[in-house]
Design an enzyme around this catalytic site. Sequence first.
Site, PDB file in Angstrom:
ATOM      1  CG  HIS A  92      -2.247   0.840   0.894  1.00  0.00           C
ATOM      2  ND1 HIS A  92      -3.068   0.271   0.415  1.00  0.00           N
ATOM      3  CD2 HIS A  92      -2.628   2.035   1.365  1.00  0.00           C
ATOM      4  CE1 HIS A  92      -4.434   1.314   0.042  1.00  0.00           C
ATOM      5  NE2 HIS A  92      -4.012   2.306   1.098  1.00  0.00           N
ATOM      6  CG  ASP A 158      -8.743   6.661   8.298  1.00  0.00           C
ATOM      7  OD1 ASP A 158      -9.437   6.468  10.010  1.00  0.00           O
ATOM      8  OD2 ASP A 158      -8.738   8.302   8.045  1.00  0.00           O
ATOM      9  CD  GLU A 269     -10.339  10.650  10.753  1.00  0.00           C
ATOM     10  OE1 GLU A 269     -10.645  10.265   9.380  1.00  0.00           O
ATOM     11  OE2 GLU A 269      -9.451   9.209  10.734  1.00  0.00           O
TER      12      GLU A 269
END
Length: 520
Positions: A92, A158, A269
């Site tokens: 990632h 997240d 957030e």
Amino acid sequence: MEFALFCTKVNILILLLSLSAPYKFIQSPMDFGPLNLHQATKTASLDFGRILFNSPSAVLRPQSPQDISLLLSFLSASSFSRVTVAARGAGHSVHGQAQALDGIVIEMDSLPPSIEIHKKSEGEGELLSYADVSGGALWIELLRESLKLGLAPRSWTDYLYLTIGGTLSNGGISGQTFKHGPQISNVLQLEVVTGKGELVTCSPTTNTELFNAVLGGLGQFGIITKARILLQEAPEKVKWVRAFYDDFHTFTKDQEMLVSMPHLVDYVEGFIVLNEQSLHGSSIAFPAHMDFNPDFGTKASPKIYYCIEFAVHDYNMKGTNVEQVVEDVSRQMSYMPSCIYSVEVSYFDFLNRVRMEEMSLRGRGLWDVPHPWLNMFVPKSGITQFKDLLMDTISPDNFEGLILIYPLLRDKWGTNTSVVLPEAPRADRVMYVVGVLRSASPGSVHEIVRGHRRIAEAAGELVGAKQYLAHQPSPAKWRGHFGRRWDRFADRKSRFDPNCILSPGQGIFPRVYTATSLPI
């Protein structure tokens, strides 16, 4: 036993010799004889960013931490070549950080999965619940296993389909960071293979320098093969709230108020609402109907909105009224009239919310595309200036992606890890993280990357911002990034990876080598 060890050494030797051959090989200590698997090296040259494609000469799929130790011991003892090594988790990375051009990529997902949950029993005093997890395991796997015993890690990212070792090598942040600190602040112990091939157990009290170096160390000092993660009681449900704003100052003021309430609020957030796509795209994982139809203005005169997310955990305890907590907190906020929405979801679904957005993006063909992301830590004093600088470079009408912006608390971060935070006055407890999470076409990606580089450099000069998940174009730029922390970082490198074998994709240290014969 001696014969098995000899075979493994021969096998590693075959792998190293293959680096000079005209073919690419995948080689594991369990595979005797090279296999011509071009697809393996192709996969190892690919990451989520799809910006850089550095192909290794070999891929190692270890069956144990000892296999990794053997390889690195071999390379460290012999300075006969330029061979470097990168550990690859879930792939990632955005800028080739887990790639190794003409080197060796270690696929961490080949390590046997191991998750052991240790739950504190009643009457055990100050003992903590924790999980011992292999470095190649995913956070989603740890969540599933720990929930079976009513437990969960305290701090998250997240997106949960990332490896334990990968996020701990960077920091690991999300909406819980203001309350519990980043993931690297919730680790009790690590097992690490250093660049010298030493397999070491380290903690805040044992081999402390290595422990602190590896956490947020960008893979420069060692490869995490196991981690002991702090656990806490998991809530059953989450009350998830979204509120909208049309004024940036009010938006940040309310966010800072929320993070000052850790006894009431469990997650905070926020994001910028640029256009219909950013509004509806970010709403996929929020399964409540939102009757919010903002006027985004015109291309010549766009209007921008902001959204705060906060959440309160529901442990189903008698005497705790989560609805009342949300009402009391909301009453102190200054969002746009009637622009607040809430929904109750399971704890698992809340933490796994980005998975729904991933599925949507895959369906629209926007997942396997370039992702020129930019993540910045910004001092509180400079957040408005940074927002203005960023918005001067973005056209709201065609922006594809999400811009996250939310506060963190500096005192939740350890001062001895390798993570670099912005300098700020001692009294300035708040800083912000800003994530520009874009999807792009191959034709536009390099222009966007250049634009992000200009933003990062300007923000560094104007407000003292620092990159998170950083990518720097040269070792000199890396020294500027670390600033006064550079000497400690370089000293740790010379101690734990003196030949600069590890994580070449970061571009921090060039490989040190001399021409000598290969030891047998």
